[in-house]
Design an enzyme around this catalytic site. Structure first.
Site, PDB file in Angstrom:
ATOM      1  N   HIS A  25       6.844 -10.960  -3.597  1.00 12.94           N
ATOM      2  CA  HIS A  25       7.533 -11.506  -2.506  1.00 12.94           C
ATOM      3  C   HIS A  25       7.431 -12.957  -2.110  1.00 12.94           C
ATOM      4  O   HIS A  25       8.288 -13.736  -2.081  1.00 12.94           O
ATOM      5  CB  HIS A  25       7.434 -10.627  -0.944  1.00 12.94           C
ATOM      6  CG  HIS A  25       7.741  -9.285  -1.124  1.00 12.94           C
ATOM      7  ND1 HIS A  25       9.131  -9.099  -1.351  1.00 12.94           N
ATOM      8  CD2 HIS A  25       7.147  -8.195  -0.834  1.00 12.94           C
ATOM      9  CE1 HIS A  25       9.218  -7.556  -0.886  1.00 12.94           C
ATOM     10  NE2 HIS A  25       8.018  -7.108  -0.660  1.00 12.94           N
TER      11      HIS A  25
ATOM     12  N   CYS B 257      13.892  -8.454 -11.941  1.00 12.85           N
ATOM     13  CA  CYS B 257      13.052  -8.879 -11.155  1.00 12.85           C
ATOM     14  C   CYS B 257      12.215 -10.018 -11.792  1.00 12.85           C
ATOM     15  O   CYS B 257      11.954 -11.187 -11.282  1.00 12.85           O
ATOM     16  CB  CYS B 257      12.081  -8.028 -10.467  1.00 12.85           C
ATOM     17  SG  CYS B 257      12.958  -7.005  -9.328  1.00 12.85           S
TER      18      CYS B 257
ATOM     19  N   HIS C  63       3.083  -6.516  -5.865  1.00 12.32           N
ATOM     20  CA  HIS C  63       4.005  -6.331  -4.978  1.00 12.32           C
ATOM     21  C   HIS C  63       4.316  -7.320  -4.061  1.00 12.32           C
ATOM     22  O   HIS C  63       5.559  -8.221  -4.004  1.00 12.32           O
ATOM     23  CB  HIS C  63       4.191  -5.126  -4.418  1.00 12.32           C
ATOM     24  CG  HIS C  63       5.552  -4.854  -3.416  1.00 12.32           C
ATOM     25  ND1 HIS C  63       6.483  -4.171  -3.733  1.00 12.32           N
ATOM     26  CD2 HIS C  63       5.847  -5.144  -2.103  1.00 12.32           C
ATOM     27  CE1 HIS C  63       7.453  -4.032  -2.893  1.00 12.32           C
ATOM     28  NE2 HIS C  63       6.900  -4.711  -1.832  1.00 12.32           N
ATOM     29  N   GLU C  64       3.281  -7.716  -3.169  1.00 12.26           N
ATOM     30  CA  GLU C  64       3.290  -8.820  -2.202  1.00 12.26           C
ATOM     31  C   GLU C  64       3.393  -9.886  -2.825  1.00 12.26           C
ATOM     32  O   GLU C  64       4.256 -11.021  -2.266  1.00 12.26           O
ATOM     33  CB  GLU C  64       1.928  -8.836  -1.325  1.00 12.26           C
ATOM     34  CG  GLU C  64       2.048  -7.436  -0.356  1.00 12.26           C
ATOM     35  CD  GLU C  64       3.215  -7.066   0.404  1.00 12.26           C
ATOM     36  OE1 GLU C  64       3.933  -7.983   0.737  1.00 12.26           O
ATOM     37  OE2 GLU C  64       3.332  -5.844   0.299  1.00 12.26           O
TER      38      GLU C  64
ATOM     39  N   CYS D 204       9.978  -0.038 -11.037  1.00 14.28           N
ATOM     40  CA  CYS D 204       9.706  -1.683 -10.837  1.00 14.28           C
ATOM     41  C   CYS D 204       8.537  -1.694  -9.794  1.00 14.28           C
ATOM     42  O   CYS D 204       8.555  -1.160  -8.700  1.00 14.28           O
ATOM     43  CB  CYS D 204      10.983  -2.526 -10.352  1.00 14.28           C
ATOM     44  SG  CYS D 204      10.597  -4.168 -10.088  1.00 14.28           S
TER      45      CYS D 204
ATOM     46  N   CYS E 234      10.573  -5.075 -13.351  1.00 11.52           N
ATOM     47  CA  CYS E 234      11.939  -4.928 -14.097  1.00 11.52           C
ATOM     48  C   CYS E 234      12.060  -6.006 -14.744  1.00 11.52           C
ATOM     49  O   CYS E 234      12.025  -7.134 -14.456  1.00 11.52           O
ATOM     50  CB  CYS E 234      12.855  -3.938 -13.369  1.00 11.52           C
ATOM     51  SG  CYS E 234      13.508  -5.059 -12.340  1.00 11.52           S
TER      52      CYS E 234
ATOM     53  N   HIS F  78      12.881  -6.304  -2.229  1.00  9.95           N
ATOM     54  CA  HIS F  78      12.868  -4.933  -2.779  1.00  9.95           C
ATOM     55  C   HIS F  78      14.077  -4.768  -3.733  1.00  9.95           C
ATOM     56  O   HIS F  78      14.904  -4.989  -3.843  1.00  9.95           O
ATOM     57  CB  HIS F  78      12.682  -3.999  -1.738  1.00  9.95           C
ATOM     58  CG  HIS F  78      11.581  -3.942  -1.033  1.00  9.95           C
ATOM     59  ND1 HIS F  78      11.767  -3.583   0.219  1.00  9.95           N
ATOM     60  CD2 HIS F  78      10.284  -4.304  -1.104  1.00  9.95           C
ATOM     61  CE1 HIS F  78      10.481  -3.814   0.921  1.00  9.95           C
ATOM     62  NE2 HIS F  78       9.625  -4.306  -0.124  1.00  9.95           N
ATOM     63  N   CYS F  79      13.564  -3.847  -4.969  1.00  9.36           N
ATOM     64  CA  CYS F  79      14.149  -3.574  -5.901  1.00  9.36           C
ATOM     65  C   CYS F  79      14.523  -2.208  -5.899  1.00  9.36           C
ATOM     66  O   CYS F  79      13.908  -1.339  -5.400  1.00  9.36           O
ATOM     67  CB  CYS F  79      13.361  -3.930  -7.403  1.00  9.36           C
ATOM     68  SG  CYS F  79      14.401  -3.511  -8.709  1.00  9.36           S
TER      69      CYS F  79
END
Length: 179
Positions: A136, A170, A132-133, A148, A167, A142-143
Site C-alpha cells: 500500500h 501488482c 501487504h502494508e 497475490c 502477482c 487490494h488485488c
C-alpha cells in the site's frame, strides 16, 4: 525521489530471529535496503477501553510523526489488537503512497484460535501482512488475484491462502518513485 530504504520499527517484544527473517523477506521482495530498530511508545493513549483494543488510525498517525523523511518507508510493528471504527479488528494499515504504516502480530498466532502452535504458519502470516502494508505504501490497492499478497484478508485463513509475493500486475504497479 527513489525509495532508498524501508525501516521496520519494533514496538514491543518479538521472538528472537523473527524480525531478522522478516527483514530478509522484505528486502528480497522490494529489492531495497531494509533496517530494523526498536522503538518506544506509550501505548496507553491509543487504548480504547470500550473496545479493549488499540486505535489503529491514531497509531498510524503517530508512526507518521516518527517516520524518517525523504526516500524512506517506515512500518511500525506491534503486538496489540488493532481496530478502526468501521471494522471489528485489522491486521495492519498504511497510507496509500505514503511514508508509513503499521502491522500487528496480535491475531496471527494459531493459539489465538485454539489451535496448536505453529511457528512456520505464524512467521508466514506476519511476512505477508508486512509486505501487504508496504505494498500500500508503494501505491498498490487490494488485488483480486487470490494468491497475490495484495489480496484483502478478513480472516487468518485468507492470509494463509495467499502468497507473500506480488502477482505480475501488482509487481508492475509498484511505485518506487523516480530517480
Amino acid at each position: 525521489m527513489k525509495t532508498e530504504a524501508i525501516t521496520l520499527i519494533s514496538f514491543g517484544y518479538f521472538e528472537k530471529g523473527l524480525l531478522s527473517q522478516i527483514e530478509k523477506d522484505v528486502s528480497a521482495e522490494f529489492s531495497v535496503a531494509v533496517y530494523t530498530r526498536n522503538g518506544h511508545l506509550d501505548l496507553t493513549e491509543f487504548y480504547d477501553p470500550g473496545r479493549n483494543q488499540y486505535d489503529a488510525n491514531r497509531l498510524l498517525k503517530k508512526i507518521g510523526e516518527l517516520s524518517t523523511t525523504g526516500a524512506s518507508k517506515t512500518l511500525g510493528l506491534f503486538n496489540v489488537d488493532l481496530f478502526i471504527p468501521i471494522l471489528t479488528y485489522i491486521y495492519g494499515q498504511a497510507f496509500l503512497n505514503g511514508c508509513c504504516g503499521i502491522a500487528s502480530v496480535f491475531r496471527l498466532k494459531n493459539e489465538r484460535y485454539g489451535l496448536k502452535r505453529n511457528d512456520k504458519v505464524f512467521v508466514d502470516r506476519f511476512r505477508k501482512e508486512v509486505i501487504h502494508e508496504l505494498g500500500h505504501m508503494f501505491g498498490l490497492i487490494h488485488c483480486t488475484n487470490p494468491v497475490c499478497v495484495m489480496r484483502s484478508s478478513t480472516y487468518v485463513e485468507d492470509i494463509d491462502q495467499k502468497s507473500h509475493h506480488f502477482c505480475p500486475n501488482c509487481r508492475a504497479g509498484l511505485q518506487y518513485g523516480t530517480e
